[in-house]
Design a protein around this motif. Sequence first.
Motif, PDB file in Angstrom:
ATOM      1  N   TRP A  30      10.088  20.052  12.432  1.00 42.86           N
ATOM      2  CA  TRP A  30      10.315  18.645  12.760  1.00 42.86           C
ATOM      3  C   TRP A  30      10.403  18.477  14.259  1.00 42.86           C
ATOM      4  O   TRP A  30      10.328  19.435  15.031  1.00 42.86           O
ATOM      5  CB  TRP A  30      11.572  18.123  12.050  1.00 42.86           C
ATOM      6  N   ALA A  31      10.558  17.227  14.703  1.00 39.34           N
ATOM      7  CA  ALA A  31      10.511  16.920  16.137  1.00 39.34           C
ATOM      8  C   ALA A  31      11.564  17.681  16.930  1.00 39.34           C
ATOM      9  O   ALA A  31      11.287  18.177  18.025  1.00 39.34           O
ATOM     10  CB  ALA A  31      10.679  15.406  16.328  1.00 39.34           C
ATOM     11  N   ASN A  32      12.786  17.728  16.458  1.00 41.62           N
ATOM     12  CA  ASN A  32      13.845  18.552  17.048  1.00 41.62           C
ATOM     13  C   ASN A  32      14.080  18.285  18.530  1.00 41.62           C
ATOM     14  O   ASN A  32      13.986  19.183  19.373  1.00 41.62           O
ATOM     15  CB  ASN A  32      13.521  20.044  16.846  1.00 41.62           C
ATOM     16  N   PRO A  33      14.426  17.042  18.890  1.00 43.56           N
ATOM     17  CA  PRO A  33      14.716  16.762  20.299  1.00 43.56           C
ATOM     18  C   PRO A  33      15.934  17.544  20.778  1.00 43.56           C
ATOM     19  O   PRO A  33      16.930  17.647  20.061  1.00 43.56           O
ATOM     20  CB  PRO A  33      14.973  15.257  20.315  1.00 43.56           C
ATOM     21  N   LYS A  34      15.870  18.088  21.976  1.00 40.40           N
ATOM     22  CA  LYS A  34      16.938  18.951  22.479  1.00 40.40           C
ATOM     23  C   LYS A  34      18.184  18.170  22.877  1.00 40.40           C
ATOM     24  O   LYS A  34      19.286  18.708  22.863  1.00 40.40           O
ATOM     25  CB  LYS A  34      16.429  19.760  23.686  1.00 40.40           C
TER      26      LYS A  34
ATOM     27  N   TRP B 255       6.023  11.800  19.314  1.00 38.41           N
ATOM     28  CA  TRP B 255       7.282  11.072  19.165  1.00 38.41           C
ATOM     29  C   TRP B 255       8.022  10.916  20.494  1.00 38.41           C
ATOM     30  O   TRP B 255       7.729  11.602  21.478  1.00 38.41           O
ATOM     31  CB  TRP B 255       8.181  11.798  18.155  1.00 38.41           C
ATOM     32  N   TRP B 256       8.994  10.036  20.463  1.00 39.66           N
ATOM     33  CA  TRP B 256       9.885   9.869  21.621  1.00 39.66           C
ATOM     34  C   TRP B 256      11.266   9.447  21.126  1.00 39.66           C
ATOM     35  O   TRP B 256      11.433   9.024  19.986  1.00 39.66           O
ATOM     36  CB  TRP B 256       9.325   8.834  22.603  1.00 39.66           C
ATOM     37  N   THR B 257      12.256   9.578  21.982  1.00 34.32           N
ATOM     38  CA  THR B 257      13.619   9.168  21.666  1.00 34.32           C
ATOM     39  C   THR B 257      14.104   8.176  22.716  1.00 34.32           C
ATOM     40  O   THR B 257      13.514   8.068  23.806  1.00 34.32           O
ATOM     41  CB  THR B 257      14.585  10.371  21.639  1.00 34.32           C
ATOM     42  N   PRO B 258      15.200   7.456  22.447  1.00 31.39           N
ATOM     43  CA  PRO B 258      15.746   6.533  23.450  1.00 31.39           C
ATOM     44  C   PRO B 258      16.191   7.232  24.728  1.00 31.39           C
ATOM     45  O   PRO B 258      16.339   6.585  25.770  1.00 31.39           O
ATOM     46  CB  PRO B 258      16.939   5.885  22.738  1.00 31.39           C
TER      47      PRO B 258
ATOM     48  N   GLY C  31      14.469   9.340  26.348  1.00 34.33           N
ATOM     49  CA  GLY C  31      13.311   9.672  27.176  1.00 34.33           C
ATOM     50  C   GLY C  31      12.673  11.008  26.862  1.00 34.33           C
ATOM     51  O   GLY C  31      11.779  11.449  27.581  1.00 34.33           O
ATOM     52  N   GLU C  32      13.100  11.660  25.795  1.00 33.17           N
ATOM     53  CA  GLU C  32      12.502  12.934  25.415  1.00 33.17           C
ATOM     54  C   GLU C  32      11.231  12.673  24.606  1.00 33.17           C
ATOM     55  O   GLU C  32      11.197  11.757  23.770  1.00 33.17           O
ATOM     56  CB  GLU C  32      13.504  13.751  24.604  1.00 33.17           C
ATOM     57  N   HIS C  33      10.195  13.495  24.833  1.00 31.19           N
ATOM     58  CA  HIS C  33       8.889  13.257  24.227  1.00 31.19           C
ATOM     59  C   HIS C  33       8.391  14.479  23.481  1.00 31.19           C
ATOM     60  O   HIS C  33       8.720  15.620  23.824  1.00 31.19           O
ATOM     61  CB  HIS C  33       7.850  12.896  25.298  1.00 31.19           C
ATOM     62  N   GLY C  34       7.548  14.238  22.468  1.00 34.16           N
ATOM     63  CA  GLY C  34       6.869  15.313  21.769  1.00 34.16           C
ATOM     64  C   GLY C  34       5.692  15.839  22.575  1.00 34.16           C
ATOM     65  O   GLY C  34       5.258  15.225  23.561  1.00 34.16           O
ATOM     66  N   PRO C  35       5.096  16.975  22.163  1.00 28.86           N
ATOM     67  CA  PRO C  35       4.057  17.643  22.958  1.00 28.86           C
ATOM     68  C   PRO C  35       2.758  16.857  23.091  1.00 28.86           C
ATOM     69  O   PRO C  35       1.991  17.109  24.029  1.00 28.86           O
ATOM     70  CB  PRO C  35       3.834  18.961  22.218  1.00 28.86           C
ATOM     71  N   THR C  36       2.453  15.913  22.174  1.00 31.20           N
ATOM     72  CA  THR C  36       1.205  15.148  22.296  1.00 31.20           C
ATOM     73  C   THR C  36       1.460  13.711  22.753  1.00 31.20           C
ATOM     74  O   THR C  36       0.556  12.876  22.719  1.00 31.20           O
ATOM     75  CB  THR C  36       0.437  15.130  20.963  1.00 31.20           C
ATOM     76  N   TYR C  37       2.671  13.434  23.204  1.00 31.96           N
ATOM     77  CA  TYR C  37       3.003  12.084  23.669  1.00 31.96           C
ATOM     78  C   TYR C  37       2.173  11.720  24.905  1.00 31.96           C
ATOM     79  O   TYR C  37       2.028  12.514  25.839  1.00 31.96           O
ATOM     80  CB  TYR C  37       4.487  12.018  24.014  1.00 31.96           C
ATOM     81  N   VAL C  38       1.637  10.499  24.903  1.00 25.61           N
ATOM     82  CA  VAL C  38       0.915   9.978  26.064  1.00 25.61           C
ATOM     83  C   VAL C  38       1.497   8.639  26.496  1.00 25.61           C
ATOM     84  O   VAL C  38       1.779   8.417  27.667  1.00 25.61           O
ATOM     85  CB  VAL C  38      -0.597   9.825  25.770  1.00 25.61           C
TER      86      VAL C  38
END
Length: 648
Positions: free
Chosen positions: A168-172, A198-201, A203-210
């Motif tokens: 899963w996305a697993n934001p740090k 994906w992104w979170t409030p 400001g963390e982003h997933g590897p394919t975020y553009v």
Amino acid sequence: MGTDLQYIMRTSSRSYMRNAAMISSSTSSSWSNGSLNSCLQRLVLLSCCFFVLICSWELPSCRVEAQNSFCQALAPSPTLTKFVDQLPIPKQIAVNTTEISIAAWKIKQKLHRDLPPTTLYAYGESQETAVYPGPTLEAKMDVTSRIHWDNHIPDEEHFLPLDRSIHWANPKRGGVPTVVHLHGAETESIHDGHPEAWWTPKGEHGPTYVTQHNSYPNTQRPAMLWYHDHAVGITRLNVVAGLSGLYFLRSPEDKLTKQFPYGEYEIPLVFKDWQFWPNGSINFPNVGDNATIHPSWCPEYFGDTILVNGKVWPYLDLQPRVYRFRLLNGVNARFFNFTLSDPSLRFHKIGTDGGYLDTKPQILSSLLLAPAERLDILVDFSSLKPGDVVFLNNSAPAPFPVGEDQFNPPQIGSVMKFQVTKKAQPENSKLMEMLQQQQQGVTSNDSSAPVLRHRQIRLFEADDSNDNPTVSFLEKRRWVDAVREFPVEGSVEVWEWINTTPDAHPIHMHLIQFQVLNQQPFNKTWYLNGRCNITVDFPKPGTCFTGPPIPPEIYQTGFKDTAVVSPNFVTRYRIHFQTSDGRDFPFDPTLGPGYVFHCHILDHEDNDMMRPFKVVHATKSGLRGGHHTKTPYSKEEEGFDSLRMVGE
């Protein structure tokens, strides 16, 4: 209150006894020297059990933790009176070249007169206007719509149980990841809602975020699409939580729009199944079938309460006239098979996922609708008089197509009520005139284009020793494995889905609309044991097929982005990698992170029943012409023929 407490005590005891057995097992070896006898062991177990029960009864903070929800053994929802809430119609918002902003919010929403407000995540322009389903977005064909998608969910962690054992996305830094997929859209992959974008409030982003500033060219056929969350590994949670809404693509040149009912007589119907606790919260499993492998993941989530447009078993007041209904199955896993209680009434099917049928309308007494599928239908109520009522019912078993009793309580057979309350207003035309107009107004892409390539994709399910499903695969590959499918832009391919599982799967393709060619029965046991060859045509010796190809079922016809792949069948999609109305894409589909195909039972999708594909130019792939070319391969497609293997 008593029933709820009894269930809490029962599930607490079940949860505890699992742990108690582990305690007993681990301590028996240390006590085997005889210094402590079995009576002491029992005393420890009884003391712990007593604590759990007292905790459930007396302490609210403990009680919430004790309210375990077991996969496929959920506590039933409170009894709710049917047909007491009026069907709401989602708010409409025009989208065009002027960018608008829509975000995900955390809200409370009243879903039934007698149910306390339910915590949801929902889309809206503000927290005050956010609602499930989200606002209906109205777009025009060939006019680009620009939407800034945002995420204002304040939670550090999802309010539904999160299973970290699946990818899963697993934001740090915490937060709830989201990314929006416009389902059915033909758009550049950076705007497609790639699962890893994906992104979170925070400001963390997933590897394919553009970007969160998405553009949709709207160059395809007019149709009803829908938007929903697509974050990797938690799509099922975010969609159950409420993150979805409708998107209408209309054409000013569509002469049928004013021939068919429109305005207040064109009504969207978004179907959902939820299970509830008495306090109104969503009952979602936090204990999996096999918690040693997946602590909370469940093979399918089936709710015991049906909602339409965010209301439990609603009613709709209508006139005795023709109505146009736009249907979406927005659930996780449940199929619907709709019928009307008045046997004289019929569904007149005029469109599917990809827009109008390119054949004459289909007059049907029932409608099968799999997760993520859409239907465009007319119903003529003109024979009814004020005071008459008609019920929309459901008879689809869950899981589909066989079903199990615990997922099909009697109330699931009811969906909503139509009640005639007043005389009809004048209409532009009668039903038969509308249907005749449709036959004259639809064009389709070129079905005569030659097929460049056939691909075979096998559907597998892995079970534990107790026959509990633990994972579903496409080609026994996981989501994170390397891309293997590289279709050529503008080419036609046939994808053959070999379903070796016991369930039907709604397989969804991003980017394009396709048509189901046919389906063909095969011997699954022989195939899996290597006793036959799936590439040998019926009825030749050694074939796995048990009969000839048969035409698509009525529910598989039309332009589709999602279609049912039945068990023990090979289902063939004819896919033309161009726009649904036969034009070249107005963007380069080879750029960006690429696209995906997956099962739209979201519990399957989240647990690896999803794979990537990347469109390539003909010059890169080395594939030209109108036949199944075996050489030369691109580097990425070396070994393609190994996909056409005999079952293992």
